[in-house]
Design an enzyme around this catalytic site. Structure first.
Site, mmCIF file in Angstrom:
data_model
loop_
_atom_site.group_PDB
_atom_site.id
_atom_site.type_symbol
_atom_site.label_atom_id
_atom_site.label_comp_id
_atom_site.label_asym_id
_atom_site.label_seq_id
_atom_site.Cartn_x
_atom_site.Cartn_y
_atom_site.Cartn_z
ATOM 1 C CG ASP A 164 -1.897 1.019 1.338
ATOM 2 O OD1 ASP A 164 -2.257 1.576 0.289
ATOM 3 O OD2 ASP A 164 -2.331 1.338 2.465
ATOM 4 C CD GLU A 181 -0.451 5.592 -3.741
ATOM 5 O OE1 GLU A 181 0.170 5.743 -2.669
ATOM 6 O OE2 GLU A 181 -1.301 4.719 -3.922
ATOM 7 C CG ASP A 219 -7.947 5.100 1.219
ATOM 8 O OD1 ASP A 219 -7.863 3.849 1.225
ATOM 9 O OD2 ASP A 219 -7.071 5.847 1.685
HETATM 10 C C1 GLC Z 1 -4.376 3.372 3.193
HETATM 11 C C2 GLC Z 1 -5.070 2.248 2.449
HETATM 12 C C3 GLC Z 1 -6.085 1.601 3.339
HETATM 13 C C4 GLC Z 1 -5.401 1.120 4.619
HETATM 14 C C5 GLC Z 1 -4.694 2.272 5.328
HETATM 15 C C6 GLC Z 1 -3.900 1.806 6.517
HETATM 16 O O1 GLC Z 1 -5.254 4.409 3.401
HETATM 17 O O2 GLC Z 1 -5.645 2.682 1.254
HETATM 18 O O3 GLC Z 1 -6.695 0.538 2.672
HETATM 19 O O4 GLC Z 1 -6.342 0.562 5.476
HETATM 20 O O5 GLC Z 1 -3.825 2.903 4.405
HETATM 21 O O6 GLC Z 1 -2.935 0.886 6.148
#
Ligand code: GLC
Length: 821
Positions: free
Chosen positions: A399, A402, A482
Site C-alpha cells: 500500500d 504512489e 480509499d
Molecule cells: C491506506 C489504504 C487503506 C489502509 C490504510 C492503513 O489508506 O488505502 O486501505 O487501510 O492505508 O494501512
C-alpha cells in the site's frame, strides 16, 4: 537530403536476404527529429520519436523480447508519403512533417495526423495531436473515475493517494497510459504510450474531435493496436505488457479485511464468526496495526505473539493470512530495526541530490524509501518477506506506494529525489523522481512478487498493490483505494473495475461497503456484497475507527441475503476459475463490459448498448443492477439478443428487453443462450474439497459450449501438465439435445465423483430420457431451476444423448432408443 535518400540511408535492418522493399524497421529523420516505425507483432505498430536521436529502447511495461520482435514492413513510397505495411496494420508517414497516420489492414484510418516533428518541444516535453473517430468511445486508462466512456474527458497520469476520491478527482492511484477506442460499429483500436512521466490524455475535451497526448518529459514511444474487435485489442495489449498470471484460487474467494484487526484474539474471533455464520471465506488481512509502531517487517509481539501459530490455526479453518508490507521503512538508524539496517548497509534507499537520504513522514513517522529501480533493491525487498513466508503468511499487500507522503507538497516525494536505474535492459543511470514516480508502485509489487517466487518457487504468489503502472498486472492484483460508503461510489466503482479490466488489470476490486465516510446503511452494505460477489477481487475493507461492517452486521434478513450471494460465488467457483485461467492466457478480463462480448450492442446506442450499467462476468453471465442502485423505481434491461435465460430460475426469456422491479433480495443475472456453466457444491473455503458431483448447467442455444478447468489451485504444477481442461459442446438434435464431452487435457484428477447435467429452459412436466455409451442415465425434473436433471458418471470424453420426445414415465424404467442400443 532528398526523401528518396532518406529511405535509402535510413531504412535500417534490411538484411540482404529481404526483398529490397521490405525492412525490419524504418528510421526517418527530418529537421533534427528522428522517427522509427517497427511492427513487434501482428496488428501492432510501434512508433518512437526523438530530437537528435531515438529515445532509449527500454521499458518497465513491455519486456525486451516483446519489444525487439520485428515483423517485416513492406515499404511503398508515393510522393512525400511513405507507407509501411504489415499484417493487419500500416503506418503512413509524411516525409516533410513526420506526421503519422495509422491504418488497419483494410486501409481504414485508425488515428490520423498523430505525431509529427512539431510534437516535440525544445524543453523535452511533447504534445501529440490527432483526429478522433466521430463515433469512437474510449475506455481503459486504469482506475480513472469521471465517466465510463472517457470520450470528452481529459486525464492526468500521476499516481496519487486520493483518500475519499470523487467522480471529479484526477489523477488517481494508478498510471495505465493505454486506451481502447471502439466505434458504434464495434470496430476497435488501441494506443499505449509507454512513458512513465507525468502525461495527459485529452479525448476531445479541449478541442472537439481532437485527441491530444502530452507529457512533460520522457520518451515518445507508443504502440497502436489495430483490433479489429475490442477483444483483439486487449489481446494485442496483453501480448505487449503481459497478462496476469493465474492467481491462487483462494484469491477468488471472499476476503475479509479491516484497518485493523488489532490482536491475535480479534483475528481468531473474526475467523470463528465467518465460520459460525456460514459465510464462505478464504482470507483475513492484517493491516498496519499488527506491526510494532507501524514499522514494516516488524510485529507487535504483545498483540500477535505467534504469527505462525495464528496462520496455522486459521489455515485449518480454510482461512489464509495476508499481511500489509508498505514500502516506507522507518528512518530508524541504530535501533536494531533490521529492515532499515540491512537496506542502509546495502545503500538501497533513495537520496536527495546532495547524497543524504530522502526522509518523508508516513505511518511509522519519518521513513526512507527503497530504490526499486535497482534490481538489487528489489531482491533485498523480496528477502524481507522470508520470515513471514516461513510463518505461513500466504500473501502480501503493498500500500502507500504512489509513493504517498504525509504533509508533503503533492502528497509525494520531491521530484529532485534521485533514483538509480540498474535493471532490465536500461542503461545504468541516475534519474529524477519525475521519471520514476509513476512506476514506483509497479516496481514495489514486482519486488514482492519476484521475491515470493524466489522464496517458494512452486507457490503462486499473491500480491495486492494500490499504485501501479502498465504491465503491473504481471505482478499483483489491485484495488481502487480509499472509496466512500455511498451509493454513488458503489456505482462508480463498478465502472472503475470494468475499465481496470480493459487496462490489463483483471484482478481488481474495491472496498466492499466503502472505506471512508458515514457507515453504510444495511441496504447499501447488502447491495455491495451482492455486486462484490461478482467482482474479480471480492474484498471487504474499512477504515479504522468506524463501526463494524463485516457481512454479519445488521438484521438477520440482510445477513441472509449477503450469505446467499457469497455462497453463490463459491458455487460458481469452477466458472470463475476457468475465466481466470483463460485470462492468464489471453488477457481477456473476468469482468467485462457487455460490448466486449457483444460488440454489436454499441450500435443500439442507448447507454452504450447497456454497457454503462450492466456488465458481464466471463463470457456468459450478464448482471443487470438498477442504473440507479438506490432507487425503488422499475428499470429496463436490454439483453444483447433473444433467448437469454434467467440465471436464478433457469427460465428462458421471451424477448430481448424486460422490465425489472428492484428487490433488495435479488440481483438480476442472465445467461447467454448457448452457455454451459460449471458449478460445484457449496464449500466454506476454496481450501476445502467439494463433495459430490460437478454441476454442468446447459442453456441451449447457438454456439453452445463451456469449459471446465481445474488444478490444485495453489502451485505451479499446472504449468507442468497438472491441470484438467475440457470443452463441452451441445447440439440440438431432432429429438432433443446432444452433449459432447471433448477429450480432457492434462493430468489433474478431479474431486467430483460424477456429473449432474442441468438442461435449463425445461418446461415439460416429465423428465427426458438420457443415454451415455448406450446406457440409460437417471433423469428428473427440477421445477425451481426449470431444468431437466441428468445424473452422469464423470465424463472424460464421450456423448450424452437427451431425448426430449420420449419422456420418462415416472413409474417405469427408462427405455433406450433403438439408436443407442
Ligand atoms: C491506506 C489504504 C487503506 C489502509 C490504510 C492503513 O489508506 O488505502 O486501505 O487501510 O492505508 O494501512
Amino acid at each position: 537530403m532528398r526523401p528518396s535518400s532518406v529511405l535509402a540511408v535510413l531504412a535500417l535492418g534490411a538484411a540482404s536476404t529481404l526483398h529490397a522493399e521490405t525492412v525490419e524497421r524504418m528510421v526517418l529523420s527530418r529537421g533534427g527529429v528522428v522517427l522509427e516505425v517497427s511492427a513487434p507483432a501482428s496488428g501492432i505498430v510501434r512508433i518512437r520519436m526523438g530530437r537528435g536521436k531515438l529515445p532509449e529502447d527500454a521499458s518497465w511495461a513491455v519486456p525486451a523480447a516483446r519489444r525487439s520482435a520485428r515483423l517485416p514492413l513492406k515499404v511503398t513510397r508515393r510522393g512525400e508519403q511513405v507507407l509501411l505495411r504489415t499484417a493487419n496494420i500500416a503506418a503512413r508517414i509524411d516525409l516533410r512533417t513526420l506526421r503519422t497516420d495509422v491504418l488497419d489492414g483494410g486501409g481504414r484510418l485508425l488515428l490520423a495526423d498523430l505525431a509529427g516533428r512539431a510534437a516535440l518541444s525544445p524543453d523535452g516535453g511533447f504534445r501529440m495531436r490527432g483526429r478522433m473517430g466521430g463515433d469512437d468511445h474510449v475506455f481503459g486508462l486504469g482506475d480513472k473515475t469521471g465517466t465510463f466512456d472517457r470520450k470528452g474527458g481529459a486525464y492526468t497520469m500521476w499516481n496519487t493517494d486520493t483518500y475519499k476520491f470523487t467522480q471529479a478527482t484526477d489523477p488517481l492511484y494508478k498510471t495505465v497510459p493505454f486506451f481502447l477506442a471502439v466505434s458504434d460499429r464495434g470496430q476497435a483500436h488501441g494506443l499505449f504510450l509507454d512513458n512513465t512521466w507525468r502525461t495527459t490524455f485529452d479525448f476531445g475535451k479541449t478541442e472537439r474531435g481532437v485527441l491530444s497526448i502530452s507529457g512533460e518529459g520522457g520518451p515518445v514511444d507508443y504502440y497502436v493496436m489495430a483490433g479489429p474487435a475490442p477483444k483483439d485489442v486487449l489481446q494485442q495489449y496483453a501480448r505487449l505488457t503481459g497478462s496476469a498470471p493465474l492467481m491462487p484460487q483462494w484469491a477468488l474467494g471472499f476476503q475479509q479485511s479491516k484497518w485493523s484487526y488489532k490482536t491475535d484474539a480479534e483475528v481468531r474471533a473474526i475467523a470463528r464468526r465467518l465460520r459460525s455464520e456460514r459465510l464462505p471465506s478464504d482470507v483475513i488481512y492484517m493491516d498496519i496495526d499488527y506491526q510494532d509502531r507501524s514499522r514494516p517487517f516488524t510485529v507487535n509481539r504483545q498483540a500477535f505473539p505467534h504469527v505462525r501459530r495464528l496462520a496455522d490455526d486459521l489455515r485449518t479453518q480454510g482461512i489464509r493470512l495476508v499481511l500489509i508490507t508498505d514500502p516506507h521503512i522507518a528512518n530508524a538508524p541504530g535501533q536494531g530495526y533490521a529492515a532499515y539496517d540491512s537496506g542502509a548497509a546495502q545503500d538501497l534507499f533513495l537520496k536527495l541530490p546532495g547524497g543524504r537520504y530522502y526522509s518523508g513522514d508516513v505511518w511509522p513517522g519519518a521513513a526512507v524509501f527503497p530504490d526499486f529501480s535497482r534490481a538489487q533493491a528489489r531482491r533485498w525487498w523480496g528477502e524481507l518477506h522470508a520470515g513471514f513466508v516461513s510463518d505461513g503468511v500466504a500473501g502480501f499487500w503493498n500500500d502507500m506506494n504512489e509513493p504517498s507522503i504525509f504533509n508533503a507538497p503533492g502528497k509525494t516525494m520531491p521530484l529532485e529525489v534521485v533514483h538509480r536505474i540498474e535493471s532490465d535492459d536500461f542503461a545504468p543511470r541516475s534519474t529524477s523522481h519525475a521519471e520514476m514516480h509513476n512506476v514506483y508502485g509497479q516496481l514495489n509489487s514486482r519486488a514482492t512478487y519476484e521475491g515470493l517466487l524466489r522464496l517458494q518457487p512452486d507457490v503462486r504468489p499473491f500480491v495486492l498493490t494500490r499504485a501501479t503502472y502498465a504491465g503491473g498486472q504481471r505482478y499483483a492484483a489491485t484495488w481502487t483505494g480509499d472509496n466512500v460508503s455511498s451509493w454513488q461510489h458503489l456505482k462508480m466503482g463498478m465502472q472503475q473495475l470494468v475499465n481496470l479490466g480493459l487496462s490489463g488489470f483483471s484482478y481488481a476490486g474495491n472496498d466492499i461497503g466503502g472505506y471512508a465516510g458515514e457507515r453504510p446503511s444495511p441496504e447499501l452494505l447488502t447491495r455491495w456484497f451482492q455486486l462484490g460477489a461478482f467482482m474479480p477481487l471480492f474484498r471487504a475493507h474499512a477504515e479504522t475507527g468506524r463501526a463494524d461492517q463485516e457481512p454479519w452486521v445488521g438484521v438477520a434478513a440482510q445477513v441472509e441475503i449477503r450469505r446467499r450471494f457469497i455462497s453463490e460465488r463459491y458455487r460458481l467457483m469452477p466458472y470463475l476459475y476457468a475465466a481466470a485461467e483463460e485470462n492468464s492466457r489471453s488477457g481477456i478480463p473476468l469482468l467485462r463490459p457487455v460490448f466486449l462480448n457483444f460488440p454489436s450492442v454499441l450500435a443500439h446506442g442507448d447507454r452504450l448498448g447497456g454497457s454503462e450499467d450492466q456488465f458481464m462476468i466471463g463470457g456468459d453471465l450478464l448482471l443487470a443492477p438498477s442504473p440507479m442502485l438506490e432507487s425503488p423505481g422499475d428499470y429496463n434491461v436490454e439483453l444483447p439478443g433473444k433467448g437469454w435465460y434467467d440465471y436464478w430460475t433457469g427460465r428462458r426469456l421471451d424477448g430481448k428487453g424486460l422490465v425489472v422491479k428492484p428487490d433488495i433480495a435479488q440481483l438480476p443475472v442472465y445467461v447467454r443462450p448457448g452457455a454451459i456453466i460449471p458449478r460445484q457444491p457449496l464449500v466454506q473455503s476454496t481450501a476445502f474439497i467439494p463433495e459430490g458431483r460437478l454441476e454442468l448447467h446447459v442453456y441451449p442455444g447457438a454456439g453452445c459450449q463451456g469449459d471446465i478447468y481445474a488444478d490444485d489451485g495453489v502451485s505451479l504444477a499446472y504449468q507442468r501438465g497438472g491441470f484438467l481442461r475440457q470443452r463441452i459442446r451441445c447440439e440440438q438434435t431432432p429429438s432433443g439435445l446432444k452433449l459432447l464431452f471433448e477429450q480432457r487435457e492434462g493430468s489433474w484428477r478431479p474431486w467430483w465423483n460424477g456429473m449432474a447435467l442441468y438442461v435449463h429452459g425445461w418446461d415439460a412436466e416429465a423428465a427426458p430420457q438420457a443415454y451415455a455409451a448406450g446406457g440409460a442415465l437417471a433423469t428428473s425434473v427440477d421445477r425451481e431451476q426449470n431444468a431437466a436433471v441428468i445424473l452422469a458418471p464423470d465424463l472424460a470424453g464421450g456423448v450424452v444423448e437427451i431425448d426430449r420426445q420420449r419422456a420418462v414415465d415416472p413409474q417405469g424404467p427408462p427405455q433406450p432408443p433403438a439408436s443407442a442400443l
